[in-house]
Design a protein around this motif. Structure first.
Motif, PDB file in Angstrom:
ATOM      1  N   GLY A 247       0.782  -1.223   0.000  1.00 33.62           N
ATOM      2  CA  GLY A 247       0.000   0.000   0.000  1.00 33.62           C
ATOM      3  C   GLY A 247       0.811   1.269   0.000  1.00 33.62           C
ATOM      4  N   LYS A 248       1.990   1.224  -0.550  1.00 36.57           N
ATOM      5  CA  LYS A 248       2.878   2.389  -0.538  1.00 36.57           C
ATOM      6  C   LYS A 248       3.241   2.842  -1.942  1.00 36.57           C
ATOM      7  CE  LYS A 248       4.199   3.234   3.872  1.00 36.57           C
ATOM      8  NZ  LYS A 248       4.302   4.581   4.484  1.00 36.57           N
ATOM      9  N   VAL A 249       3.497   4.140  -2.047  1.00 38.66           N
ATOM     10  CA  VAL A 249       4.118   4.702  -3.240  1.00 38.66           C
ATOM     11  C   VAL A 249       5.594   4.876  -2.922  1.00 38.66           C
ATOM     12  CG1 VAL A 249       4.206   6.618  -4.864  1.00 38.66           C
ATOM     13  CG2 VAL A 249       2.025   5.943  -3.866  1.00 38.66           C
ATOM     14  N   TYR A 250       6.465   4.313  -3.749  1.00 37.57           N
ATOM     15  CA  TYR A 250       7.908   4.435  -3.540  1.00 37.57           C
ATOM     16  C   TYR A 250       8.532   5.267  -4.659  1.00 37.57           C
ATOM     17  CZ  TYR A 250       7.982   1.090   0.298  1.00 37.57           C
ATOM     18  OH  TYR A 250       7.795   0.476   1.512  1.00 37.57           O
ATOM     19  N   TYR A 251       9.497   6.075  -4.250  1.00 37.07           N
ATOM     20  CA  TYR A 251      10.261   6.888  -5.181  1.00 37.07           C
ATOM     21  C   TYR A 251      11.709   6.406  -5.165  1.00 37.07           C
ATOM     22  CZ  TYR A 251       6.157   9.839  -4.644  1.00 37.07           C
ATOM     23  OH  TYR A 251       4.871  10.297  -4.618  1.00 37.07           O
ATOM     24  N   TRP A 252      12.346   6.402  -6.357  1.00 37.56           N
ATOM     25  CA  TRP A 252      13.750   5.988  -6.393  1.00 37.56           C
ATOM     26  C   TRP A 252      14.496   6.724  -7.487  1.00 37.56           C
ATOM     27  CZ3 TRP A 252      15.735   1.869  -9.937  1.00 37.56           C
ATOM     28  CH2 TRP A 252      14.792   1.471 -10.889  1.00 37.56           C
ATOM     29  N   ARG A 253      15.784   6.811  -7.286  1.00 39.08           N
ATOM     30  CA  ARG A 253      16.649   7.584  -8.182  1.00 39.08           C
ATOM     31  C   ARG A 253      17.984   6.880  -8.268  1.00 39.08           C
ATOM     32  NH1 ARG A 253      18.642  12.647  -5.323  1.00 39.08           N
ATOM     33  NH2 ARG A 253      20.845  12.290  -5.830  1.00 39.08           N
ATOM     34  N   VAL A 254      18.611   6.935  -9.457  1.00 42.90           N
ATOM     35  CA  VAL A 254      19.948   6.361  -9.652  1.00 42.90           C
ATOM     36  C   VAL A 254      20.847   7.436 -10.247  1.00 42.90           C
ATOM     37  CG1 VAL A 254      21.316   4.565 -10.768  1.00 42.90           C
ATOM     38  CG2 VAL A 254      18.966   4.062 -10.047  1.00 42.90           C
TER      39      VAL A 254
ATOM     40  N   GLY B 279      32.435  12.816 -13.937  1.00 43.70           N
ATOM     41  CA  GLY B 279      31.446  13.534 -13.151  1.00 43.70           C
ATOM     42  C   GLY B 279      30.287  12.655 -12.754  1.00 43.70           C
ATOM     43  N   THR B 280      29.429  13.193 -11.872  1.00 46.01           N
ATOM     44  CA  THR B 280      28.236  12.500 -11.409  1.00 46.01           C
ATOM     45  C   THR B 280      27.014  13.162 -12.022  1.00 46.01           C
ATOM     46  OG1 THR B 280      29.284  11.881  -9.313  1.00 46.01           O
ATOM     47  CG2 THR B 280      26.869  11.846  -9.393  1.00 46.01           C
ATOM     48  N   TYR B 281      26.064  12.365 -12.481  1.00 48.35           N
ATOM     49  CA  TYR B 281      24.884  12.868 -13.162  1.00 48.35           C
ATOM     50  C   TYR B 281      23.648  12.421 -12.405  1.00 48.35           C
ATOM     51  CZ  TYR B 281      28.521  13.315 -16.638  1.00 48.35           C
ATOM     52  OH  TYR B 281      29.698  13.623 -17.273  1.00 48.35           O
ATOM     53  N   LYS B 282      22.955  13.407 -11.832  1.00 46.65           N
ATOM     54  CA  LYS B 282      21.776  13.123 -11.032  1.00 46.65           C
ATOM     55  C   LYS B 282      20.681  12.530 -11.900  1.00 46.65           C
ATOM     56  CE  LYS B 282      18.327  15.265  -8.007  1.00 46.65           C
ATOM     57  NZ  LYS B 282      17.855  16.519  -7.381  1.00 46.65           N
ATOM     58  N   GLY B 283      20.089  11.440 -11.442  1.00 37.88           N
ATOM     59  CA  GLY B 283      19.060  10.760 -12.206  1.00 37.88           C
ATOM     60  C   GLY B 283      17.674  11.333 -11.978  1.00 37.88           C
ATOM     61  N   ASP B 284      16.748  10.954 -12.840  1.00 40.61           N
ATOM     62  CA  ASP B 284      15.339  11.302 -12.654  1.00 40.61           C
ATOM     63  C   ASP B 284      14.787  10.540 -11.453  1.00 40.61           C
ATOM     64  OD1 ASP B 284      15.329  12.890 -14.962  1.00 40.61           O
ATOM     65  OD2 ASP B 284      14.867  11.163 -16.232  1.00 40.61           O
ATOM     66  N   VAL B 285      13.773  11.110 -10.820  1.00 42.46           N
ATOM     67  CA  VAL B 285      13.078  10.403  -9.745  1.00 42.46           C
ATOM     68  C   VAL B 285      11.943   9.597 -10.361  1.00 42.46           C
ATOM     69  CG1 VAL B 285      11.759  10.608  -7.619  1.00 42.46           C
ATOM     70  CG2 VAL B 285      13.664  12.174  -8.061  1.00 42.46           C
ATOM     71  N   TRP B 286      11.984   8.280 -10.190  1.00 39.01           N
ATOM     72  CA  TRP B 286      10.958   7.383 -10.682  1.00 39.01           C
ATOM     73  C   TRP B 286      10.070   6.937  -9.517  1.00 39.01           C
ATOM     74  CZ3 TRP B 286      15.875   4.694 -12.551  1.00 39.01           C
ATOM     75  CH2 TRP B 286      16.321   5.265 -13.752  1.00 39.01           C
ATOM     76  N   SER B 287       8.908   6.397  -9.828  1.00 41.62           N
ATOM     77  CA  SER B 287       8.022   5.935  -8.770  1.00 41.62           C
ATOM     78  C   SER B 287       7.334   4.641  -9.170  1.00 41.62           C
ATOM     79  CB  SER B 287       6.964   6.992  -8.442  1.00 41.62           C
ATOM     80  OG  SER B 287       6.056   7.152  -9.522  1.00 41.62           O
TER      81      SER B 287
END
Length: 522
Positions: A406-413, A420-428
């Motif tokens: 029953g949860k919505v989860y958000y994740w990012r890679v 360099g480091t490249y911030k990922g999109d937030v997925w759900s």
């Protein structure tokens, strides 16, 4: 464009020459019988599904003629002949549960002429077998079979002349010996499965030829271009067989575009750009060159892009075939390829996925040049969006451990490529029991201007809070003080009328669930 919300024989056994007979033997019914006339055929047992039927015909004499109104179902049909046998079908229905072998292992040849009627074969339709060959001339009617074989033996020269009618071959596909031949003319040959590469090889080898205005169709089920696509061949006038393949990811900042030409082409106009419409219309600077060669290099050593191809960009290209007069041109299809982004992409579960197993393992495709990956996951968007300092890892999979229902989860890679480091999109994604079933579904295009939004409540919901806007990031971080907040909805009222929406706009929406204790989850 409107808005976007993210393949028996009914036989008369009629002989074409009086005085000659055709033996029809079958097994599986406990006895064999012989028919030479339609009357005898009707007085005796008709083979049924599960019987095997073999045509034993005298050399160089005509076999049965299948006509309108003749219908029979049998298990298998093969030509067992001394010399050459001929069968003609002008109508009726021939339904075979298993196979047709036309031409046998004694090097005998079967001739099959079809101008009408319907044939359905559960498995293979083979023109030739074990050294025997077969010739099939089709000017009408329709055939459906599981597999088309022309033929099995590498030295047997089965030939199909498709000068009318339609043949549909199932997912078992097409098998041809090195001397087999298909001549596609005014008929249509449909092959299920993505056999484009095999067909192009057969065209190049001269085993598939085109003499008229018919078509060879490939049903493409590779997941990228589902549905029916016409395979462009030389007789169409178009260039074909693009490399990179249409829709492919190309992991480099320069590319060699290649294609196969129409036989009549003397030169080729090359179009390349970043906008589909411009390439399709040949506007702007998308025309690059007219040339005789069958390849074009882009991005190295910088032409026509000084800094090379850009990661995360989709490129469109088109080849027009120009005949020797320099005036007659055949406009090509627009193809595309994409240079992968620096950020991670192709998440699994997909962004917005529902009913995800709480024990799921997350995976993704590394960004262009990515070496290390840092994963963040939470049931709070802001926590994931703002997270820093995670531990990098080499694998492109991550197990978050058992997740709550029953949860919505958000994740990012986040991706690291040594520079360099490249911030990922937030997925759900949601686990079972969470709010879901959005209508319009996420990613829907051409939504009506007066659409009503609806959803399925979470198991624990006591009420809902609705958010709607045109900025994805703003929507995800919005609270009740934001302009994106559209107010509360009571349990049982899982819908929202946003009023008249704007043309050519992309909207994002979210529903937060409030439980009986007043706790909110978004």
């Amino acid at each position: 464009m409107l808005k976007k919300m993210i393949c028996l024989i009914s036989f008369v056994l009629i002989l074409s020459s009086v005085g000659y007979s055709a033996d029809i033997h079958w097994t599986g019914s406990g006895s064999d019988k012989l028919w030479t006339t339609r009357e005898n055929w009707e007085l005796n047992k008709v083979p049924t599904t599960g019987d095997n039927v073999f045509l034993n015909m005298p050399a160089a004499k005509s076999g049965p003629i299948f006509q309108d109104g003749m219908d029979v179902k049998i298990n298998g049909l093969s030509s067992e002949v001394a010399g050459e046998s001929t069968m003609t079908m002008t109508g009726g229905t021939l339904e075979i549960a298993d196979y047709i072998w036309w031409g046998d292992d004694n090097n005998n040849h079967g001739i099959f002429t079809m101008s009408g009627g319907t044939i359905t074969v559960g498995n293979e339709f083979e023109l030739g077998w074990g050294g025997g060959s077969g010739t099939w001339t089709m000017t009408g009617g329709s055939v459906t079979c599981g597999e088309l074989i022309i033929p099995t033996d590498s030295g047997a020269a089965g030939e199909l002349f498709l000068h009318g009618g339609t043949i549909t071959v199932g997912s078992d596909g097409l098998e041809m010996s090195p001397v087999g031949l298909i001549d596609v003319g005014d008929g249509t040959l449909i092959l299920e499965g993505d056999l484009t590469a095999q067909i192009n090889d057969l065209i190049d080898a001269g085993q598939i030829t085109f003499y008229g205005g018919g078509g060879l169709v490939v049903l493409d089920y590779d997941g990228r271009n589902p549905g029916k696509t016409t395979l462009s061949a030389r007789w169409t006038g178009k260039a074909y067989n693009p490399e990179p393949a249409d829709g492919a990811y190309h992991e480099d900042t320069w590319v060699t575009l290649g294609w196969l030409p129409d036989d009549a082409a003397a030169s080729h106009d090359v179009y390349l750009g970043e906008d589909f419409d411009s390439v399709d219309e040949g506007t702007g600077d998308t025309f690059r060159v007219n040339q005789g060669s069958l390849f074009f290099v882009a991005g190295f050593p910088g032409y026509p892009y000084p800094d090379g191809l850009i990661p995360g960009t989709t490129y469109y290209w088109r080849i027009d075939e120009v005949e020797a007069d320099g005036v007659t041109k055949h406009k090509g299809d627009v193809w595309s390829f994409m240079v992968p982004p620096k950020t991670a992409y192709n998440p699994d579960p997909a962004d917005g996925a529902e009913f995800v197993d709480p024990n799921a393992v997350l995976s993704w495709t590394a960004g262009y040049g990515g070496k290390l990956h840092t994963v963040y996951i939470s049931d709070d968007f802001d926590d994931v969006n703002g997270a820093t300092g995670g531990a990098p890892q080499g694998p492109t999979t991550y197990s978050p451990g058992p997740l709550e229902l029953g949860k919505v989860y958000y994740w990012r890679v986040d991706e690291f490529d040594a520079a360099g480091t490249y911030k990922g999109d937030v997925w759900s994604f949601t686990t079972p029991g969470a709010v879901g079933g959005p209508s319009p579904a996420s990613g829907t295009v051409d939504v009506k201007m007066t659409a009503t939004l609806s959803w399925t409540p979470a198991d624990s919901a006591a009420s809902h809070e609705v958010y709607l806007g045109t900025d994805k990031d703003a929507l995800r971080s919005a609270d009740q003080n934001s302009s994106e907040y559209k107010g509360p909805k009571t349990l049982g009222d899982e819908s929202y009328d946003p009023g008249k929406l704007d043309w050519y706009s992309t909207y994002y929406w979210r529903v937060d669930e409030v439980d009986s204790l007043g706790n909110t989850s978004k």
